[in-house]
Design a protein around this motif. Structure first.
Motif, short mmCIF file in Angstrom:
data_model
loop_
_atom_site.label_atom_id
_atom_site.label_comp_id
_atom_site.label_asym_id
_atom_site.label_seq_id
_atom_site.Cartn_x
_atom_site.Cartn_y
_atom_site.Cartn_z
N SER A 7 -48.44 -4.30 94.64
CA SER A 7 -48.49 -4.71 96.23
C SER A 7 -49.72 -5.11 96.42
O SER A 7 -49.99 -5.74 97.71
CB SER A 7 -47.97 -3.59 96.94
N ALA A 8 -50.88 -4.55 96.02
CA ALA A 8 -52.36 -4.80 96.21
C ALA A 8 -52.78 -6.06 95.68
O ALA A 8 -53.91 -6.53 95.86
CB ALA A 8 -53.13 -3.58 95.78
N LEU A 9 -52.11 -6.74 94.70
CA LEU A 9 -52.40 -7.96 94.13
C LEU A 9 -51.97 -9.12 94.56
O LEU A 9 -51.00 -9.12 95.32
CB LEU A 9 -51.97 -7.81 92.40
N SER A 10 -52.68 -10.18 94.53
CA SER A 10 -52.01 -11.60 94.88
C SER A 10 -50.93 -12.09 93.71
O SER A 10 -50.63 -11.48 92.77
CB SER A 10 -53.26 -12.60 94.81
N ARG A 11 -50.34 -13.08 94.31
CA ARG A 11 -49.21 -13.35 93.53
C ARG A 11 -49.52 -13.92 92.02
O ARG A 11 -49.09 -13.66 91.13
CB ARG A 11 -48.24 -14.60 93.96
#
Length: 283
Positions: A142-146
């Motif tokens: 959830s803390a990462l970009s797609r």
């Protein structure tokens, strides 16, 4: 072209979509279910007159571009998209791109597996969904970009600290080989998808290893039944790896479970308590 069936199909698909589903205001005095014809036409980028003629079985054969717009506007599944093409007398072409939409029942399944780490991946190895234990074992997605949630990109282009390439998994070389083979098959299934082409191009430019594997033209991937993660807090975690295909979405559910009574089972239990917090940081 079956004009009568095409018109009935379009109407049935239009009436099942609410304005809220596509970000339109409901507004007062809405007497018909679903979208209005003008709203469907607007979403499909065609005139209201043309759309109305299609629903009334009076329209000419729609082009592939119009059919693509209708499929997008009416949120058709892959099977419904193919059906639309057949009704219009135009055989369906290649799928526009890998599906990124995860069914709610699959989300629910992930969270009903509290003792297993589970993720859903797309045909391009993008992590689309995950449960809490998967985030604790691998990474807080959830803390990462797609872009950064793509496992094949991480395997070939991601950070490579000692022992932690791709979360320190024991089969990283086998995963790299398998992912390159599966990505080649994906590129063949979606030849017109720009994201697939861009991902392959990025990997070819940035990784000699990927370029070598890609040049082999292999498409037969090997199954992985067991792997070991090297976790920075709990050490080695050996898990069984089971993969469930979601054929209608071209997705996979990957489930990691530890052998009952093993040290790895205890490690997963500890991770379920720790979660994604950073215990190595002092305040």
């Amino acid at each position: 072209m079956d004009r009568r069936e095409l018109g009935a199909f379009l109407r049935s698909r239009r009436e099942r979509i609410t304005p809220a589903d596509v970000g339109l205001p409901v507004g007062p005095r809405r007497r018909t279910p679903g979208l209005r014809r003008e709203e469907a036409a607007q979403l499909a980028f065609i005139s209201t007159e043309y759309y109305t003629r299609l629903e009334q079985a009076r329209g000419p054969r729609p082009s592939r571009e119009v059919l693509a717009g209708l499929a997008r506007a009416l949120r058709l599944s892959d099977a419904e998209r193919d059906h639309l093409h057949h009704l219009a007398g135009t055989p369906p072409g290649p799928l526009p791109g890998p599906s990124r939409e995860v069914r709610q029942s699959i989300f629910d399944l992930l969270h009903r597996l509290p003792q297993a780490a589970a993720i859903v991946t797309s045909a391009t190895y993008e992590v689309l969904a995950w449960n809490d234990l998967a985030a604790a074992l691998m990474e807080d997605f959830s803390a990462l970009s797609r872009r950064d949630r793509n496992l094949v990109r991480r395997a070939f282009l991601g950070p490579r600290p000692e022992g932690r390439r791709l979360y320190g998994v024991s089969d990283v070389d086998a995963f790299a080989r398998t992912s390159a083979q599966k990505l080649r098959a994906t590129a063949a299934r979606y030849p017109e998808d720009s994201e697939v082409a861009e991902l392959v191009g990025e990997l070819l430019d940035g990784s000699d290893e990927f370029a070598r594997l890609w040049a082999s033209h292999d498409v037969c991937a090997e199954a992985t039944l067991c792997k070991t993660f090297q976790h920075p807090l709990v050490g080695s975690v050996t898990v069984n790896c089971d993969v469930l295909d979601i054929s209608d979405r071209d997705q996979q559910v990957v489930i990691y479970t530890a052998t009952p009574g093993s040290p790895s089972e205890e490690a997963l239990r500890l991770l379920s308590v720790i979660g994604t917090q950073r215990m190595d940081v002092t305040t």
